[in-house]
Design an enzyme around this catalytic site. Sequence first.
Site, mmCIF file in Angstrom:
data_model
loop_
_atom_site.group_PDB
_atom_site.id
_atom_site.type_symbol
_atom_site.label_atom_id
_atom_site.label_comp_id
_atom_site.label_asym_id
_atom_site.label_seq_id
_atom_site.Cartn_x
_atom_site.Cartn_y
_atom_site.Cartn_z
ATOM 1 N N TYR A 331 0.800 -1.264 0.077
ATOM 2 C CA TYR A 331 0.098 0.168 0.053
ATOM 3 C C TYR A 331 0.879 1.268 0.031
ATOM 4 O O TYR A 331 0.386 2.455 0.300
ATOM 5 C CB TYR A 331 -1.175 0.111 1.362
ATOM 6 C CG TYR A 331 -2.338 -0.894 0.999
ATOM 7 C CD1 TYR A 331 -3.075 -0.216 -0.116
ATOM 8 C CD2 TYR A 331 -2.452 -2.169 1.454
ATOM 9 C CE1 TYR A 331 -4.318 -1.270 -0.282
ATOM 10 C CE2 TYR A 331 -3.688 -2.914 1.375
ATOM 11 C CZ TYR A 331 -4.217 -2.470 0.427
ATOM 12 O OH TYR A 331 -5.379 -3.099 0.241
ATOM 13 N N GLN A 332 2.103 1.038 -0.272
ATOM 14 C CA GLN A 332 2.863 2.381 -0.710
ATOM 15 C C GLN A 332 3.414 3.162 0.377
ATOM 16 O O GLN A 332 3.725 4.209 0.132
ATOM 17 C CB GLN A 332 2.385 3.030 -2.023
ATOM 18 C CG GLN A 332 2.256 1.959 -2.908
ATOM 19 C CD GLN A 332 1.310 2.667 -4.069
ATOM 20 O OE1 GLN A 332 0.004 2.351 -4.160
ATOM 21 N NE2 GLN A 332 1.793 3.448 -5.076
ATOM 22 N N TRP A 337 -8.301 7.163 2.883
ATOM 23 C CA TRP A 337 -9.133 7.746 3.811
ATOM 24 C C TRP A 337 -9.202 7.296 5.121
ATOM 25 O O TRP A 337 -9.492 8.014 6.070
ATOM 26 C CB TRP A 337 -10.758 7.773 3.351
ATOM 27 C CG TRP A 337 -11.185 6.348 3.432
ATOM 28 C CD1 TRP A 337 -10.457 5.254 2.671
ATOM 29 C CD2 TRP A 337 -12.371 6.035 3.812
ATOM 30 N NE1 TRP A 337 -11.422 4.026 2.821
ATOM 31 C CE2 TRP A 337 -12.467 4.568 3.623
ATOM 32 C CE3 TRP A 337 -13.383 6.669 4.528
ATOM 33 C CZ2 TRP A 337 -13.636 3.862 4.061
ATOM 34 C CZ3 TRP A 337 -14.603 5.923 4.986
ATOM 35 C CH2 TRP A 337 -14.883 4.462 4.658
ATOM 36 N N ASP A 338 -8.500 6.223 5.200
ATOM 37 C CA ASP A 338 -8.302 5.539 6.313
ATOM 38 C C ASP A 338 -7.592 6.486 7.564
ATOM 39 O O ASP A 338 -7.834 6.378 8.654
ATOM 40 C CB ASP A 338 -7.385 4.413 6.263
ATOM 41 C CG ASP A 338 -7.613 3.399 5.125
ATOM 42 O OD1 ASP A 338 -8.317 3.980 4.193
ATOM 43 O OD2 ASP A 338 -7.161 2.006 5.356
ATOM 44 N N GLU A 479 -16.004 -0.819 -2.350
ATOM 45 C CA GLU A 479 -15.247 -0.826 -3.374
ATOM 46 C C GLU A 479 -15.690 -1.659 -4.705
ATOM 47 O O GLU A 479 -15.261 -1.827 -5.880
ATOM 48 C CB GLU A 479 -13.704 -1.086 -3.196
ATOM 49 C CG GLU A 479 -13.239 0.228 -2.612
ATOM 50 C CD GLU A 479 -11.719 0.053 -2.512
ATOM 51 O OE1 GLU A 479 -11.246 -1.207 -2.717
ATOM 52 O OE2 GLU A 479 -11.154 1.274 -2.125
ATOM 53 N N LYS A 593 -18.622 -5.020 -0.198
ATOM 54 C CA LYS A 593 -17.274 -5.351 0.443
ATOM 55 C C LYS A 593 -17.163 -4.828 1.859
ATOM 56 O O LYS A 593 -16.783 -5.641 2.568
ATOM 57 C CB LYS A 593 -16.150 -4.742 -0.396
ATOM 58 C CG LYS A 593 -14.694 -5.107 0.016
ATOM 59 C CD LYS A 593 -13.719 -4.356 -0.902
ATOM 60 C CE LYS A 593 -12.231 -4.573 -0.230
ATOM 61 N NZ LYS A 593 -11.539 -3.742 -1.002
ATOM 62 N N GLN A 594 -17.793 -3.671 2.201
ATOM 63 C CA GLN A 594 -17.472 -3.326 3.560
ATOM 64 C C GLN A 594 -18.647 -2.181 3.813
ATOM 65 O O GLN A 594 -19.347 -2.046 3.016
ATOM 66 C CB GLN A 594 -16.211 -2.476 3.816
ATOM 67 C CG GLN A 594 -15.996 -1.453 2.549
ATOM 68 C CD GLN A 594 -14.823 -0.858 2.322
ATOM 69 O OE1 GLN A 594 -14.241 -1.286 1.143
ATOM 70 N NE2 GLN A 594 -14.244 0.008 2.989
HETATM 71 C C1 BGC Z 1 -10.620 -0.751 1.340
HETATM 72 C C2 BGC Z 1 -10.543 0.762 1.288
HETATM 73 C C3 BGC Z 1 -9.196 1.146 1.958
HETATM 74 C C4 BGC Z 1 -7.860 0.658 1.431
HETATM 75 C C5 BGC Z 1 -6.857 0.688 2.243
HETATM 76 C C6 BGC Z 1 -9.365 -1.354 0.649
HETATM 77 O O1 BGC Z 1 -9.490 -2.601 0.588
HETATM 78 O O2 BGC Z 1 -11.541 -1.004 0.467
HETATM 79 O O3 BGC Z 1 -11.639 1.349 2.125
HETATM 80 O O4 BGC Z 1 -9.072 2.678 2.073
HETATM 81 O O5 BGC Z 1 -8.157 -0.859 1.495
HETATM 82 O O6 BGC Z 1 -7.035 0.415 3.621
#
Ligand code: BGC
Length: 767
Positions: A331-332, A337-338, A479, A593-594
């Site tokens: 994730y670089q 937004w986390d 997502e 997904k969430q």
């Molecule tokens: C989630 C995103 C989140 C990202 C980084 C993704 O799998 O769907 O909401 O921002 O991961 O954690």
Amino acid sequence: MDYQDFFRIKDDWNIKIEELKDEQLVHYGSNLLCGNGYLGYRGTLEEWGKDEYQACVITDTYDMADGKWRELSNSPNALFTEVKVGGEKLGDYPEEDLMTTELDFDYKYGVFKRNSKAKNSTAEIVSERFASYDNLHLIANKYQLNNLEEDEVEIKLGIKGDIWDLNGSHLENFSGEYDSQKNILYLKANTVEKNIDLITALSFDFKKGEIESLKVENEEKSIYLLLKIKPENKLVKFERNMLVYSSNDLENPLEKAVEAAAEAAAEGYQQLKQEHQHVWDKKWELMDIKVAGNQLDQLAVHFNLYHNIIATPAHSEFLPIGARGLSCQAYQGAAFWDQEIFNLPMFLFTETETAKNILKYRYHTLDGARKKAKDLGYDGAFYAWISGKSGQELCPSFFFKDVISGRKIRNHFNDWQIHVSPDISYTIWKYYIATDDLDFVVDYGSEILFEVARFLHSRVHYNQYKDQYEIIRLLGPDEYHENVDNNAFTNYQTRYALKKALYFYYKMENEYPEKLKNLKEKIDLQESEVTAWQEIAEKIYLPEPDENMLIEQFDGYFDLEDTTAEVLEERLIDKQEYWGWPNGVAVFTQVIKQADVIQLFTMHDIFSEEVLAANYDYYEPRTQHGSSLSPSQYAIVAARLGRAEEAYDYFETSAFIDLMSTNKAVSGGTFIGGVHTAAAGGIWQLIVNGFAGMKVNRKGLSFMPILPEEWDSVEFNLNYKANKLKIKLSSDSFTVKASASNKNLVAFKVEDQHYKAAAGEEINIKI
Ligand code: BGC
């Protein structure tokens, strides 16, 4: 699954791993991470290398080595050690069966300990290390060989530059030197794209054992010392210090690294550790959460708080919190937004300065957000979905791969997932009401609020048939559904962001006219734009609860096939398939997904309990929790609905995401390990906003407490408008103790009753 398959509990803060399992190596590395917001040294043994996922990730070293992924660089490993006793290798290598190892990790002070015993002799390796909070560039280590039967011990130590990288090798032009007077080695290299100098220095000091001979060995990317040591009373013992500095930290990183290495050696391990622990003690005074009645849960809470803290570059206002923190390059090392919605709330109500730094980072990255907006044909600030140092978009257009055809997928996280911008505006408002820090909003926040409002203005569409503004072609938090219209979460966030921009515009007009004038000039803001924000805020379409009290996640969602994640699982051709856009199994179904509508509820207190319940019951069975962000949000809503046990189940899912991870290290050729820092921050919210039911809004501070039966009590601290409170929740009482040093009375509500706590006062409430 039983936690004992993963670890043992030593006490409230310490875990033990009694036997290393090869398939868990990647998780040990992340879970047992020593970190301090500047660097993260993975929980690996000194003899391990890239095959065992050894890495030390350094903040502020973004670099692109493969032409696609810009990520943080790893430092060469200055704790590298190879030992031979009587000519035989000693070490716990996964492929060989030479030793058994026990690991201990202390989440109070971030101390990693190993204890390895040889299978064919009495020899032991015992070592311990921590990433200092007193000097963020330092990792201190003490290393000991015990019960040596042979007199001939060879140790290869030094700085290994041949390291693990996820996406291309980031370092080149290695040069190393050994200063025999000071016992200091260093290795210098620079990153391939940005030419950042990275210096890794090492000082060491033998406390037991005599160095009989020493040879310097320079390899292409490394510098080592080959030492012959004569044990003393069967013991060899040394202390060493790994120092990392980059040219982004200061002008002459080499000089500084060597100097700091010498200073650390002069201080010695014990002293360095005390100074480090002192910083942690202060942090825990603010940030600890005590859970009574279940030690496993207490330990898991400490694990999560620890990881949220060490992921955060609290020392800087220019750096993001990575979605995997500094636990690896995945994730670089960049913010999603986390950062505002999951990591920041804990700091906002404890170490407030850190929350401010996180928001200032968004101020300093405004230009990156402006560039993104402009590139895509919009105005104002469109924040990057994946944001590094500059704020320019790091999210590649082709994120996933179709594992069946091998073709890349054009995901639209970067250009359609717009909610990150209003999420930042939302957090500026939350910061303001929790701190009353108007200066911050006037000097920094207002520019963000206005530029985000401007972006939203350029992004909405006017539907003249319905006389309303709409947001079309976007992604909400869920997502799996790209290219939707009117995602409820995003539309509500948009109105909120516009309203807060307007609020501060008029507040500044009245109270800070000069500053408003300057800002308007700086960003060339016109009155007509402000009028437009007003109109959009009034006329934006906000999906309302329908006759069943349900809020539709986006236009047409209820018309999609109604099924569950379990059913979809069976439709997969390949287990690795991506479930989302454009053709994944979830796309044409209601499986999400969430948390999405549920996410709206944890952030906005505008819906009735009936609406919350109806939507929770509807969306919950349709949610896959394919993101670690999701369970904590469901828990908060469950707790608000008085469903303590459901909330507790979600606590368990969320708290153990990493501690009891069965995820594979590598999926479809992509490394997916690392600590889920949003879940770590989510644990704080789950307890404070969920179980204690805390809300902070313009009406003030309020609680709706409910405790799961698995716990006797939970205690935490709050820093609210610069006053400190200690809160204790048990099954039938709620106690608020105001610190004696508070300057103001603190007003709050518990259930329906209003209270005021004077400095030093303790209020006990029956619930
Ligand atoms: C989630 C995103 C989140 C990202 C980084 C993704 O799998 O769907 O909401 O921002 O991961 O954690």
